[in-house]
Scaffold this motif. Sequence first.
Motif, PDB file in Angstrom:
ATOM      1  N   GLU A   1      10.288   7.737  -2.097  1.00  0.00           N
ATOM      2  CA  GLU A   1      11.490   7.666  -2.932  1.00  0.00           C
ATOM      3  C   GLU A   1      11.208   7.009  -4.275  1.00  0.00           C
ATOM      4  OE1 GLU A   1      14.267   8.995  -2.240  1.00  0.00           O
ATOM      5  OE2 GLU A   1      14.310   9.295  -0.083  1.00  0.00           O
ATOM      6  N   LEU A   2      10.144   6.234  -4.340  1.00  0.00           N
ATOM      7  CA  LEU A   2       9.833   5.506  -5.563  1.00  0.00           C
ATOM      8  C   LEU A   2       9.119   6.384  -6.581  1.00  0.00           C
ATOM      9  CD1 LEU A   2      10.113   2.638  -6.716  1.00  0.00           C
ATOM     10  CD2 LEU A   2       7.888   2.087  -5.731  1.00  0.00           C
ATOM     11  N   GLN A   3       8.527   7.482  -6.140  1.00  0.00           N
ATOM     12  CA  GLN A   3       7.788   8.356  -7.043  1.00  0.00           C
ATOM     13  C   GLN A   3       8.748   9.266  -7.803  1.00  0.00           C
ATOM     14  OE1 GLN A   3       4.234  10.160  -5.307  1.00  0.00           O
ATOM     15  NE2 GLN A   3       4.441   8.801  -3.535  1.00  0.00           N
TER      16      GLN A   3
ATOM     17  N   SER B   1       0.814  -1.219   0.000  1.00  0.00           N
ATOM     18  CA  SER B   1       0.000   0.000   0.000  1.00  0.00           C
ATOM     19  C   SER B   1       0.848   1.270   0.000  1.00  0.00           C
ATOM     20  CB  SER B   1      -0.957   0.001   1.190  1.00  0.00           C
ATOM     21  OG  SER B   1      -0.227  -0.079   2.412  1.00  0.00           O
ATOM     22  N   ASP B   2       1.960   1.265   0.755  1.00  0.00           N
ATOM     23  CA  ASP B   2       2.824   2.442   0.794  1.00  0.00           C
ATOM     24  C   ASP B   2       3.623   2.615  -0.491  1.00  0.00           C
ATOM     25  OD1 ASP B   2       1.933   2.908   3.330  1.00  0.00           O
ATOM     26  OD2 ASP B   2       3.703   2.065   4.334  1.00  0.00           O
ATOM     27  N   ASN B   3       3.738   1.555  -1.274  1.00  0.00           N
ATOM     28  CA  ASN B   3       4.587   1.589  -2.469  1.00  0.00           C
ATOM     29  C   ASN B   3       3.807   1.561  -3.776  1.00  0.00           C
ATOM     30  OD1 ASN B   3       7.001   1.383  -0.834  1.00  0.00           O
ATOM     31  ND2 ASN B   3       6.522  -0.793  -0.587  1.00  0.00           N
ATOM     32  N   MET B   4       2.490   1.448  -3.701  1.00  0.00           N
ATOM     33  CA  MET B   4       1.707   1.300  -4.925  1.00  0.00           C
ATOM     34  C   MET B   4       1.745   2.549  -5.788  1.00  0.00           C
ATOM     35  SD  MET B   4       0.540  -1.701  -5.424  1.00  0.00           S
ATOM     36  CE  MET B   4      -0.847  -1.575  -6.531  1.00  0.00           C
ATOM     37  N   ALA B   5       1.685   3.732  -5.173  1.00  0.00           N
ATOM     38  CA  ALA B   5       1.691   4.968  -5.964  1.00  0.00           C
ATOM     39  C   ALA B   5       2.966   5.062  -6.793  1.00  0.00           C
ATOM     40  CB  ALA B   5       1.562   6.179  -5.040  1.00  0.00           C
ATOM     41  N   GLY B   6       4.103   4.855  -6.143  1.00  0.00           N
ATOM     42  CA  GLY B   6       5.366   4.923  -6.864  1.00  0.00           C
ATOM     43  C   GLY B   6       5.514   3.800  -7.877  1.00  0.00           C
ATOM     44  N   SER B   7       5.061   2.579  -7.527  1.00  0.00           N
ATOM     45  CA  SER B   7       5.182   1.439  -8.440  1.00  0.00           C
ATOM     46  C   SER B   7       4.352   1.667  -9.703  1.00  0.00           C
ATOM     47  CB  SER B   7       4.721   0.165  -7.736  1.00  0.00           C
ATOM     48  OG  SER B   7       5.547  -0.144  -6.640  1.00  0.00           O
ATOM     49  N   ILE B   8       3.122   2.128  -9.540  1.00  0.00           N
ATOM     50  CA  ILE B   8       2.264   2.373 -10.703  1.00  0.00           C
ATOM     51  C   ILE B   8       2.868   3.455 -11.592  1.00  0.00           C
ATOM     52  CG2 ILE B   8       0.009   3.244 -11.437  1.00  0.00           C
ATOM     53  CD1 ILE B   8      -1.190   1.885  -8.970  1.00  0.00           C
ATOM     54  N   GLU B   9       3.429   4.506 -10.971  1.00  0.00           N
ATOM     55  CA  GLU B   9       4.033   5.584 -11.759  1.00  0.00           C
ATOM     56  C   GLU B   9       5.238   5.061 -12.544  1.00  0.00           C
ATOM     57  OE1 GLU B   9       5.418  10.243 -11.207  1.00  0.00           O
ATOM     58  OE2 GLU B   9       4.803   9.035  -9.478  1.00  0.00           O
ATOM     59  N   GLN B  10       6.079   4.256 -11.901  1.00  0.00           N
ATOM     60  CA  GLN B  10       7.228   3.674 -12.599  1.00  0.00           C
ATOM     61  C   GLN B  10       6.767   2.786 -13.760  1.00  0.00           C
ATOM     62  OE1 GLN B  10      10.614   3.887 -11.941  1.00  0.00           O
ATOM     63  NE2 GLN B  10      10.632   5.037 -10.034  1.00  0.00           N
TER      64      GLN B  10
ATOM     65  N   VAL C   1      14.157   4.345 -11.755  1.00  0.00           N
ATOM     66  CA  VAL C   1      15.075   3.216 -11.726  1.00  0.00           C
ATOM     67  C   VAL C   1      14.513   2.011 -12.465  1.00  0.00           C
ATOM     68  CG1 VAL C   1      14.192   2.433  -9.493  1.00  0.00           C
ATOM     69  CG2 VAL C   1      16.479   1.763 -10.212  1.00  0.00           C
ATOM     70  N   LEU C   2      13.204   1.818 -12.421  1.00  0.00           N
ATOM     71  CA  LEU C   2      12.592   0.649 -13.051  1.00  0.00           C
ATOM     72  C   LEU C   2      12.855   0.629 -14.551  1.00  0.00           C
ATOM     73  CD1 LEU C   2      10.810  -1.731 -12.077  1.00  0.00           C
ATOM     74  CD2 LEU C   2       8.842  -0.453 -12.901  1.00  0.00           C
ATOM     75  N   VAL C   3      12.559   1.758 -15.209  1.00  0.00           N
ATOM     76  CA  VAL C   3      12.712   1.802 -16.654  1.00  0.00           C
ATOM     77  C   VAL C   3      14.175   1.887 -17.062  1.00  0.00           C
ATOM     78  CG1 VAL C   3      12.425   4.311 -16.760  1.00  0.00           C
ATOM     79  CG2 VAL C   3      11.916   2.925 -18.774  1.00  0.00           C
ATOM     80  N   SER C   4      14.999   2.640 -16.315  1.00  0.00           N
ATOM     81  CA  SER C   4      16.401   2.790 -16.698  1.00  0.00           C
ATOM     82  C   SER C   4      17.162   1.477 -16.596  1.00  0.00           C
ATOM     83  CB  SER C   4      17.074   3.865 -15.837  1.00  0.00           C
ATOM     84  OG  SER C   4      17.044   3.492 -14.471  1.00  0.00           O
ATOM     85  N   LYS C   5      16.917   0.703 -15.536  1.00  0.00           N
ATOM     86  CA  LYS C   5      17.602  -0.578 -15.380  1.00  0.00           C
ATOM     87  C   LYS C   5      17.066  -1.628 -16.348  1.00  0.00           C
ATOM     88  CE  LYS C   5      20.299   1.056 -12.403  1.00  0.00           C
ATOM     89  NZ  LYS C   5      21.679   1.356 -12.848  1.00  0.00           N
TER      90      LYS C   5
END
Length: 791
Positions: free
Chosen positions: A745-747, A438-447, A780-784
């Motif tokens: 940090e994930l956003q 739940s705390d990471n979904m916003a950043g994960s979806i954006e990535q 980081v998701l897309v770059s890696k």
Amino acid sequence: MSFTVEQKNLLTKLMASENLTVEHQKIHTAKFDPVNRVLYLPIWQDMSGFMYDHLGGHEVGHALYTPADGWHDAAVDKTTDKNFKSFLNVVEDARIEKKVTRKFPGLKVSFRKGFQELLDRDFFGIKYKDVNQLSFIERLNLYTKSQYTAEYIKFTTEEMVYVTKVQNLETWEEVLALTGEIYDYSKNEQFDMQMEKQMRDFEMFGDDSNGDYDYDDSDSDFEYSDEEDEDGQPQESDKSKKSDEKSEQQKEESKSSADETEDTEDTDSETSSEIDRYKESMESQRDTFSPECKTDDSYRKNENSLLDAKCKPYLYLDVPTVNPKNVFTSSKRVQELLSEYYTQRINDGGFDNAYVQKLVSEFKNKNDRYIGLLAKEFEMRKAAKAFSKSKLSDTGDIDINKLSNYKFDDNIFRKVMLTPKGKSHGLVLLLDCSGSMSDNMAGSIEQILVLTMFCRKVNIPFRVFGFTDCSETYKIDRGLDRFKEYDETHSSFSRKPGQLGFSNVQLREYLNSKMSNVEFTKSLRNMILLKESYVYTRGRYNRIGRPLSENLSNTPLIQAVYAVGTILENFRQTNNLDLTSLVIVHDGDSDSSAYYNIENESKNQIGELTKYVHSYSFDIRQYNVVVRDRKNKFEYAMKLDNNKNYSYHTNEELLRSALEWIRVVGKSKVFGFFILASRASHAKGAIRNRYHFEDGTTLEDMRRNNHVGAYEKEKELIKKFKQEKFLISSTTGYNSFYLIAGGSELQTEDEEIEIDGKVTSHKLKTAFMKMAKKKQVNRVLVSKFIQGMAV
């Protein structure tokens, strides 16, 4: 020779040239099920590689050339003697070993050395025996097992006829016919050998004497004494008695001498008569006599000594079949549910279209420019890779401008630069939809949205799934009653005995490359709203909300990997791809899935017997667990690490089996992104246990041997993680595995160049580099992923 069971399994499969299933069991001898095509091999101890090849090659020979009714364990014809089967084994073994070594010549060495090892262990029971004094079938068995190299074994002219026939056998029918001939020959041969032995024993111990023995007393004259007997007659003196006894003895000797020849003739006549009668009685048993092959019997008995009695039993678990209609939800249905919900929220006054448009514009403005740069970088990487593989070659056509130099230079042909065509890539992404995310979904979806927009720009086919096991989501997706329980027809996987007993999983598709521009724009709008629903505002979720179908649940990662593997082949063929990549975004371990199915029986109240399948747990302390997919010829032997918690480690190995299955069967690269919580303690604990060095060890493993060194290395890794927001781990099962910062940090952020003081070229250069690096860190998701694909 060093080898592993898995390597030898592969060897026997390759030799069989088919989908042959190999199983190791606690059995005394290797055997083959020709109906189900299963080769059973014993768990042997102290076995050399040659012996293993000998055994495996022999049984593969049976698998390829012996019909079902000719197998060792098949019932023989009731009209034949029970020992006939041993003869059949010897002759058929000779045929199949000849044929399998003909097909795989490399086995000849293994067969010869394996046979010699059996001899050294006295498996045939012939130690201290003269081989050439054995019966024909024994010598034939040893000679054929040696691959006809034991030249010290001799045969008569008549026997060589049978040996030659054995060498020329080709068909099973020929084996049956020749075995009958050899059996009949051995019947007479062994009967004569037995009778000859018994006759020798009879002559030696049957009649050693006639019971008469000579007695030689001292010589003396016979005389009367002065004494009288009871009748008043004088008695003979000792001297007189001795004289008379001597006289009588001489008479007896002369008589005995006269009769001796006659007695000897009578004894010989009686003995000869008894032998003749014994022979006649024995001959009457010839027809019922049963010959034996003692070397074959001895081999079967000695096989017990090879069994590793202390070994753990093997547990073979098949990958279950996926029920697609119970697992996959189409992107059309998922987006339909999102659209219905957010339309209703707008109608209810929760927010308006202007607010939605603002969110979409902000997202595009923040990421469009960077996506363009990523696309350019990707194309440059591909071009550089292609150029590195380019080579200058002659065309075969003469260059007219160089023709005048032909006397001095042979290089007069036109040149051409050959650049190999790059491989086409595809992407399948799995997003963990568990409660802890739940705390990471916003950043994960954006990535993920950045990644999908990039893929659309460079024409990389993709599919994005969220995985969960929420039963309510399953029912909503299919329009079922949320409050009704459903039977096993709604199971995600088949439930057959011997299969992994997986619980249910749902793969909900959010986005794919087949969407039109209109569909993708609409889906992008819904996904941005879904992302915003996970953003905290003053300690609570914002007003946007999300539908019940988006409820977060558990982490059925293992089930999700096996399920998504079933669509990879179709995905690759449909898009004409050379390579596919599976990206997994999650923040925790998979739920415990170490269960397998067993069939049980029970009686109801009226005594009727019913069968049902139940799932039981397993762990790799008790079994040598092998996960397999027979259809795709895949096997994975789970490995035990005694330093780890057995329950956690069993589940960890099961996930590795799934990842290896994806890599081998799905022909895919696997990229893992493990999201660390924003709490410092959680991040530190995750780095200790999840960061793997190149040798596969962790900081916790290092701590056992070098506490100080582990502490220093941990400080170094934490410092690097804080600076770069990710770590690259050598986690088994993944091509690349990243530990990335979670939470805020994930956003992604909208980066701007910041320069303090007077602007100089050096400051400007430094600022540009910091901004570019920050963009890569934030995305980081897309770059890696790009770095992994453009190779």
